[in-house]
Scaffold this motif. Structure first.
Motif, PDB file in Angstrom:
ATOM      1  N   HIS A  21       0.831  -1.202   0.000  1.00 27.37           N
ATOM      2  CA  HIS A  21       0.000   0.000   0.000  1.00 27.37           C
ATOM      3  C   HIS A  21       0.872   1.261   0.000  1.00 27.37           C
ATOM      4  O   HIS A  21       0.617   2.202  -0.769  1.00 27.37           O
ATOM      5  N   ARG A  22       1.898   1.286   0.846  1.00 23.29           N
ATOM      6  CA  ARG A  22       2.797   2.444   0.882  1.00 23.29           C
ATOM      7  C   ARG A  22       3.514   2.615  -0.450  1.00 23.29           C
ATOM      8  O   ARG A  22       3.683   3.736  -0.937  1.00 23.29           O
ATOM      9  N   ARG A  23       3.919   1.492  -1.075  1.00 23.26           N
ATOM     10  CA  ARG A  23       4.591   1.548  -2.370  1.00 23.26           C
ATOM     11  C   ARG A  23       3.650   2.093  -3.437  1.00 23.26           C
ATOM     12  O   ARG A  23       4.038   2.933  -4.251  1.00 23.26           O
ATOM     13  N   TYR A  24       2.390   1.645  -3.412  1.00 20.51           N
ATOM     14  CA  TYR A  24       1.395   2.134  -4.373  1.00 20.51           C
ATOM     15  C   TYR A  24       1.194   3.637  -4.200  1.00 20.51           C
ATOM     16  O   TYR A  24       1.158   4.387  -5.183  1.00 20.51           O
ATOM     17  N   LEU A  25       1.057   4.089  -2.945  1.00 25.88           N
ATOM     18  CA  LEU A  25       0.871   5.519  -2.698  1.00 25.88           C
ATOM     19  C   LEU A  25       2.080   6.323  -3.165  1.00 25.88           C
ATOM     20  O   LEU A  25       1.926   7.399  -3.765  1.00 25.88           O
ATOM     21  N   GLN A  29       2.052   9.175  -6.028  1.00 21.32           N
ATOM     22  CA  GLN A  29       2.539  10.537  -5.789  1.00 21.32           C
ATOM     23  C   GLN A  29       3.618  10.923  -6.805  1.00 21.32           C
ATOM     24  O   GLN A  29       3.634  12.051  -7.308  1.00 21.32           O
ATOM     25  N   GLU A  30       4.487  10.000  -7.121  1.00 19.43           N
ATOM     26  CA  GLU A  30       5.525  10.274  -8.118  1.00 19.43           C
ATOM     27  C   GLU A  30       4.919  10.540  -9.487  1.00 19.43           C
ATOM     28  O   GLU A  30       5.347  11.448 -10.201  1.00 19.43           O
ATOM     29  N   ARG A  31       3.893   9.751  -9.858  1.00 16.70           N
ATOM     30  CA  ARG A  31       3.217   9.979 -11.149  1.00 16.70           C
ATOM     31  C   ARG A  31       2.572  11.352 -11.173  1.00 16.70           C
ATOM     32  O   ARG A  31       2.692  12.102 -12.156  1.00 16.70           O
ATOM     33  N   GLN A  32       1.891  11.706 -10.095  1.00 14.94           N
ATOM     34  CA  GLN A  32       1.236  13.008 -10.039  1.00 14.94           C
ATOM     35  C   GLN A  32       2.263  14.140 -10.090  1.00 14.94           C
ATOM     36  O   GLN A  32       2.047  15.152 -10.766  1.00 14.94           O
ATOM     37  N   ARG A  33       3.372  13.966  -9.397  1.00 16.05           N
ATOM     38  CA  ARG A  33       4.432  14.969  -9.417  1.00 16.05           C
ATOM     39  C   ARG A  33       4.981  15.143 -10.829  1.00 16.05           C
ATOM     40  O   ARG A  33       5.164  16.261 -11.306  1.00 16.05           O
ATOM     41  N   GLU A  34       5.217  14.018 -11.517  1.00 13.85           N
ATOM     42  CA  GLU A  34       5.721  14.074 -12.889  1.00 13.85           C
ATOM     43  C   GLU A  34       4.714  14.743 -13.821  1.00 13.85           C
ATOM     44  O   GLU A  34       5.090  15.518 -14.697  1.00 13.85           O
TER      45      GLU A  34
END
Length: 105
Positions: A21-25, A29-34
């Protein structure tokens, strides 16, 4: 010993789920940041408008109604004052008529 193994398996499964779950989050977040960093921002479209005209007309209508009510109240006050003045005049006239009637007998 079996109970201890069952407990360990449940504990490890829970830890794995939490890790996933933490890895998915983190990936989300990285995708949204990109996406935000890759996005090019532009000025607002011409569709972005504020309906000031309708609000202004509504406000003017309310003010007009308010002035109309003030005028109506003022007119009613003047009518009441006129009726009071007429009452005083009629009382005075009535008294004079009674005085004249008493003098004539």
């Amino acid at each position: 010993r079996v109970d201890q193994l069952k407990y360990d398996v449940q504990h490890l499964q829970t830890a794995l789920r939490n890790f996933q779950h933490r890895r998915y989050l983190r990936e989300q977040q990285e995708r949204q940041r990109e996406e935000l960093l890759a996005r090019t921002f532009t000025t607002n479209d011409s569709d972005t408008t504020i309906p000031i005209d309708e609000t202004l007309q509504f406000n003017e209508s309310l003010q007009s109604a308010h002035r109309g009510m003030d005028d109506l109240i003022g007119s009613g006050t003047n009518i009441l004052q006129g009726l009071r003045d007429q009452r005083v005049t009629l009382k005075g006239t009535h008294k004079k008529i009674l005085d004249v009637a008493n003098m004539l007998g």
